[in-house]
Design a protein around this motif. Structure first.
Motif, short mmCIF file in Angstrom:
data_model
loop_
_atom_site.label_atom_id
_atom_site.label_comp_id
_atom_site.label_asym_id
_atom_site.label_seq_id
_atom_site.Cartn_x
_atom_site.Cartn_y
_atom_site.Cartn_z
N ARG A 1 -20.53 1.95 -4.72
CA ARG A 1 -20.52 3.33 -4.21
C ARG A 1 -19.73 3.52 -2.91
N ALA A 2 -18.87 2.60 -2.56
CA ALA A 2 -17.97 2.82 -1.42
C ALA A 2 -17.01 3.94 -1.78
N HIS A 3 -16.76 4.83 -0.85
CA HIS A 3 -15.79 5.90 -1.08
C HIS A 3 -14.41 5.31 -1.32
N LEU A 4 -13.67 5.90 -2.27
CA LEU A 4 -12.33 5.44 -2.59
C LEU A 4 -11.27 6.51 -2.36
N ASN B 1 -10.98 2.38 1.95
CA ASN B 1 -11.86 1.24 1.65
C ASN B 1 -11.29 0.32 0.57
N VAL B 2 -9.98 0.19 0.57
CA VAL B 2 -9.29 -0.60 -0.45
C VAL B 2 -8.41 -1.64 0.23
N GLY B 3 -8.48 -2.87 -0.27
CA GLY B 3 -7.60 -3.93 0.19
C GLY B 3 -6.47 -4.11 -0.80
N CYS C 1 -17.08 -4.62 -2.23
CA CYS C 1 -17.60 -5.53 -3.26
C CYS C 1 -16.52 -6.44 -3.86
N LYS C 2 -15.28 -6.24 -3.45
CA LYS C 2 -14.14 -7.08 -3.86
C LYS C 2 -13.74 -6.93 -5.33
N THR C 3 -14.23 -5.91 -6.02
CA THR C 3 -13.83 -5.67 -7.41
C THR C 3 -12.39 -5.17 -7.46
N THR C 4 -11.59 -5.73 -8.36
CA THR C 4 -10.23 -5.23 -8.55
C THR C 4 -10.32 -3.87 -9.22
N LEU C 5 -9.67 -2.88 -8.60
CA LEU C 5 -9.77 -1.49 -9.04
C LEU C 5 -8.54 -1.00 -9.78
N LEU D 1 -10.42 4.40 -14.30
CA LEU D 1 -11.65 5.17 -14.40
C LEU D 1 -12.88 4.30 -14.61
N ALA D 2 -12.71 3.14 -15.22
CA ALA D 2 -13.83 2.22 -15.45
C ALA D 2 -14.46 1.74 -14.15
N HIS D 3 -13.75 1.90 -13.03
CA HIS D 3 -14.26 1.40 -11.74
C HIS D 3 -14.62 2.52 -10.77
N MET D 4 -14.59 3.78 -11.24
CA MET D 4 -14.87 4.92 -10.35
C MET D 4 -16.02 5.75 -10.86
#
Length: 140
Positions: free
Chosen positions: A37-40, A77-79, A103-107, A130-133
């Motif tokens: 739930r981190a803002h993207l 909030n993206v690396g 959470c380090k998930t590839t977006l 969309l699968a990650h948002m």
């Protein structure tokens, strides 16, 4: 005996708090990481949906490895990983994978360079699958 100000190590409970780099305003529709739930991104930064009719003739829609994806002008909030050349549906691009800082998930990925002139508008833009948002704040 002298009193210690710190409890013994075995009594210290360590917790990791979730700290985001940026919080987007609650009054705007936002997209967040579905995993933590981190803002993207703010909905106003969405390119592919706002210009869907125009881009429809150039491409059907953005596709990620896990299905549909959106193109954004900017994200928070993206690396970003190292750039590498990849042949995508629209040609050769230099892209860098992006991941959730929390959470380090590839977006998705960031377009660093487009080799075809018709694709230059993507440079500096971000694809998030969309699968990650998840939609947050003000969606009806």
């Amino acid at each position: 005996p002298e009193l210690s100000e710190e409890p013994p190590a075995e009594m210290v409970k360590m917790t990791k708090s979730k700290t985001f780099q940026a919080y987007l305003p609650n009054c705007h529709r936002t997209y967040s990481c579905i995993h933590c739930r981190a803002h993207l991104a703010n909905h106003d930064e969405l390119i592919s949906k706002a210009m869907q009719f125009f881009w429809f003739f150039l491409m059907q829609s953005f596709q990620g490895s896990q299905g549909r994806a959106y193109l954004f002008n900017s994200v928070v909030n993206v690396g970003c990983g190292p750039a590498e050349e990849r042949v995508l549906l629209t040609g050769l691009h230099a892209v860098a994978d992006i991941y959730c800082e929390n959470c380090k998930t590839t977006l998705g990925w960031k377009y660093e360079h487009a080799f075809e002139s018709s694709q230059k508008y993507k440079e500096g833009k971000f694809i998030i699958e969309l699968a990650h948002m998840i939609k947050d704040n003000g969606w009806e």
